[in-house]
Design a protein around this motif. Structure first.
Motif, PDB file in Angstrom:
ATOM      1  N   ILE A  74       0.855  -1.185   0.000  1.00 19.58           N
ATOM      2  CA  ILE A  74       0.000   0.000   0.000  1.00 19.58           C
ATOM      3  C   ILE A  74       0.891   1.236   0.000  1.00 19.58           C
ATOM      4  CG2 ILE A  74      -1.786   1.268   1.247  1.00 19.58           C
ATOM      5  CD1 ILE A  74      -2.509  -1.443   2.558  1.00 19.58           C
ATOM      6  N   ALA A  75       0.573   2.218  -0.854  1.00 24.90           N
ATOM      7  CA  ALA A  75       1.325   3.471  -0.915  1.00 24.90           C
ATOM      8  C   ALA A  75       0.334   4.630  -0.912  1.00 24.90           C
ATOM      9  CB  ALA A  75       2.194   3.511  -2.151  1.00 24.90           C
ATOM     10  N   GLN A  76       0.632   5.661  -0.111  1.00 27.18           N
ATOM     11  CA  GLN A  76      -0.225   6.834  -0.010  1.00 27.18           C
ATOM     12  C   GLN A  76       0.634   8.075   0.119  1.00 27.18           C
ATOM     13  OE1 GLN A  76      -2.185   5.855   3.667  1.00 27.18           O
ATOM     14  NE2 GLN A  76      -3.993   5.065   2.597  1.00 27.18           N
ATOM     15  N   ILE A  77       0.160   9.184  -0.430  1.00 25.87           N
ATOM     16  CA  ILE A  77       0.791  10.481  -0.192  1.00 25.87           C
ATOM     17  C   ILE A  77      -0.140  11.234   0.750  1.00 25.87           C
ATOM     18  CG2 ILE A  77       1.519  12.658  -1.195  1.00 25.87           C
ATOM     19  CD1 ILE A  77       2.475  11.134  -3.589  1.00 25.87           C
ATOM     20  N   VAL A 120      -3.188  11.085  -2.541  1.00 22.79           N
ATOM     21  CA  VAL A 120      -3.092  10.058  -3.580  1.00 22.79           C
ATOM     22  C   VAL A 120      -2.870   8.726  -2.876  1.00 22.79           C
ATOM     23  CG1 VAL A 120      -1.829   9.295  -5.613  1.00 22.79           C
ATOM     24  CG2 VAL A 120      -2.017  11.722  -5.142  1.00 22.79           C
ATOM     25  N   ALA A 121      -3.561   7.689  -3.347  1.00 20.64           N
ATOM     26  CA  ALA A 121      -3.396   6.372  -2.743  1.00 20.64           C
ATOM     27  C   ALA A 121      -3.526   5.294  -3.803  1.00 20.64           C
ATOM     28  CB  ALA A 121      -4.427   6.149  -1.646  1.00 20.64           C
ATOM     29  N   LYS A 131       3.067   8.328 -10.999  1.00 21.23           N
ATOM     30  CA  LYS A 131       2.257   8.861 -12.100  1.00 21.23           C
ATOM     31  C   LYS A 131       0.989   9.526 -11.576  1.00 21.23           C
ATOM     32  CE  LYS A 131       3.372   6.379 -16.229  1.00 21.23           C
ATOM     33  NZ  LYS A 131       2.749   5.775 -17.396  1.00 21.23           N
ATOM     34  N   MET A 132       0.359   8.908 -10.591  1.00 23.29           N
ATOM     35  CA  MET A 132      -0.856   9.477 -10.013  1.00 23.29           C
ATOM     36  C   MET A 132      -0.558  10.794  -9.296  1.00 23.29           C
ATOM     37  SD  MET A 132      -2.539   5.970  -8.574  1.00 23.29           S
ATOM     38  CE  MET A 132      -4.036   6.691  -7.936  1.00 23.29           C
ATOM     39  N   ALA A 133       0.595  10.857  -8.628  1.00 22.86           N
ATOM     40  CA  ALA A 133       0.968  12.071  -7.898  1.00 22.86           C
ATOM     41  C   ALA A 133       1.258  13.217  -8.859  1.00 22.86           C
ATOM     42  CB  ALA A 133       2.186  11.800  -7.024  1.00 22.86           C
ATOM     43  N   LEU A 134       1.896  12.923  -9.978  1.00 19.63           N
ATOM     44  CA  LEU A 134       2.187  13.973 -10.951  1.00 19.63           C
ATOM     45  C   LEU A 134       0.910  14.532 -11.566  1.00 19.63           C
ATOM     46  CD1 LEU A 134       5.372  12.611 -12.712  1.00 19.63           C
ATOM     47  CD2 LEU A 134       5.191  14.556 -11.164  1.00 19.63           C
ATOM     48  N   LYS A 135      -0.105  13.696 -11.724  1.00 17.21           N
ATOM     49  CA  LYS A 135      -1.389  14.185 -12.240  1.00 17.21           C
ATOM     50  C   LYS A 135      -2.046  15.148 -11.264  1.00 17.21           C
ATOM     51  CE  LYS A 135      -2.558  10.264 -15.154  1.00 17.21           C
ATOM     52  NZ  LYS A 135      -3.452   9.110 -15.329  1.00 17.21           N
ATOM     53  N   GLN A 185       1.629  16.756  -7.246  1.00 15.50           N
ATOM     54  CA  GLN A 185       2.429  16.445  -6.059  1.00 15.50           C
ATOM     55  C   GLN A 185       3.826  16.082  -6.561  1.00 15.50           C
ATOM     56  OE1 GLN A 185       1.706  16.295  -2.709  1.00 15.50           O
ATOM     57  NE2 GLN A 185      -0.320  17.155  -3.072  1.00 15.50           N
ATOM     58  N   LYS A 186       4.763  17.010  -6.461  1.00 18.40           N
ATOM     59  CA  LYS A 186       6.098  16.774  -7.007  1.00 18.40           C
ATOM     60  C   LYS A 186       7.111  16.352  -5.961  1.00 18.40           C
ATOM     61  CE  LYS A 186       5.380  19.974 -10.777  1.00 18.40           C
ATOM     62  NZ  LYS A 186       5.286  19.158 -11.918  1.00 18.40           N
ATOM     63  N   LEU A 187       6.774  16.502  -4.673  1.00 22.24           N
ATOM     64  CA  LEU A 187       7.727  16.238  -3.606  1.00 22.24           C
ATOM     65  C   LEU A 187       7.049  15.448  -2.491  1.00 22.24           C
ATOM     66  CD1 LEU A 187      10.568  16.927  -2.405  1.00 22.24           C
ATOM     67  CD2 LEU A 187       9.427  18.790  -1.252  1.00 22.24           C
ATOM     68  N   ALA A 188       7.747  14.440  -1.977  1.00 24.69           N
ATOM     69  CA  ALA A 188       7.243  13.689  -0.832  1.00 24.69           C
ATOM     70  C   ALA A 188       8.429  13.070  -0.098  1.00 24.69           C
ATOM     71  CB  ALA A 188       6.280  12.599  -1.280  1.00 24.69           C
ATOM     72  N   ILE A 189       8.308  12.956   1.200  1.00 28.88           N
ATOM     73  CA  ILE A 189       9.332  12.358   2.040  1.00 28.88           C
ATOM     74  C   ILE A 189       8.872  10.929   2.364  1.00 28.88           C
ATOM     75  CG2 ILE A 189      10.510  12.470   4.247  1.00 28.88           C
ATOM     76  CD1 ILE A 189      10.093  15.477   4.181  1.00 28.88           C
ATOM     77  N   LEU A 190       9.752   9.965   2.204  1.00 30.02           N
ATOM     78  CA  LEU A 190       9.397   8.583   2.439  1.00 30.02           C
ATOM     79  C   LEU A 190       9.183   8.319   3.927  1.00 30.02           C
ATOM     80  CD1 LEU A 190       9.025   5.731   1.279  1.00 30.02           C
ATOM     81  CD2 LEU A 190      11.458   5.372   1.643  1.00 30.02           C
ATOM     82  N   ASP A 191       8.042   7.750   4.246  1.00 31.16           N
ATOM     83  CA  ASP A 191       7.685   7.386   5.618  1.00 31.16           C
ATOM     84  C   ASP A 191       7.397   5.895   5.623  1.00 31.16           C
ATOM     85  OD1 ASP A 191       6.722   7.047   8.153  1.00 31.16           O
ATOM     86  OD2 ASP A 191       5.034   8.422   7.930  1.00 31.16           O
ATOM     87  N   THR A 192       8.326   5.117   6.157  1.00 26.01           N
ATOM     88  CA  THR A 192       8.166   3.669   6.168  1.00 26.01           C
ATOM     89  C   THR A 192       7.573   3.162   7.472  1.00 26.01           C
ATOM     90  OG1 THR A 192      10.429   3.401   6.933  1.00 26.01           O
ATOM     91  CG2 THR A 192      10.051   3.266   4.559  1.00 26.01           C
ATOM     92  N   GLY A 193       7.263   4.070   8.372  1.00 25.43           N
ATOM     93  CA  GLY A 193       6.648   3.662   9.633  1.00 25.43           C
ATOM     94  C   GLY A 193       7.653   3.497  10.652  1.00 25.43           C
TER      95      GLY A 193
END
Length: 106
Positions: A45-48, A60-61, A91-95, A98-106
């Motif tokens: 599962i991936a979410q912004i 985005v999810a 691809k969904m984020a660019l639509k 959303q050009k920037l995100a910090i990885l959060d792996t928990g």
């Protein structure tokens, strides 16, 4: 009379080693969207997500089961599926601009 202080009980998610609150605070103070990635027993599962006072807001999810609609007929939890899920959320984020995100792996 006991002279000891009562034992401090940690938060439930900290006791279960599910949340590192120090790491989470640093991520939230950066005020940048987080790319939250979680691995379940059957999929990825991936979410912004951004933080708001009312609670986290998901912009985005997607998950690896969306790959089946695109013709993927193999495991949804292996390394190639993780790569393709990352490409899909990018691809969904660019639509959604959303050009920037910090990885959060928990």
């Amino acid at each position: 009379m006991a002279n000891r202080k009562p034992r401090t009980v940690m938060y439930r998610r900290k006791r279960e080693s599910k949340t590192d609150y120090g790491k989470r605070l640093k991520l939230l103070l950066s005020r940048k969207p987080r790319l939250v990635v979680r691995f379940t027993n059957q999929r990825i599962i991936a979410q912004i997500v951004t933080f708001t006072a009312a609670g986290d807001k998901v912009h985005v999810a997607t998950d690896s089961s969306a790959l089946k609609k695109l013709g993927w007929s193999f495991s949804l939890k292996n390394i190639p599926a993780a790569y393709l899920t990352g490409m899909l959320i990018a691809k969904m984020a660019l639509k959604k601009d959303q050009k920037l995100a910090i990885l959060d792996t928990g």
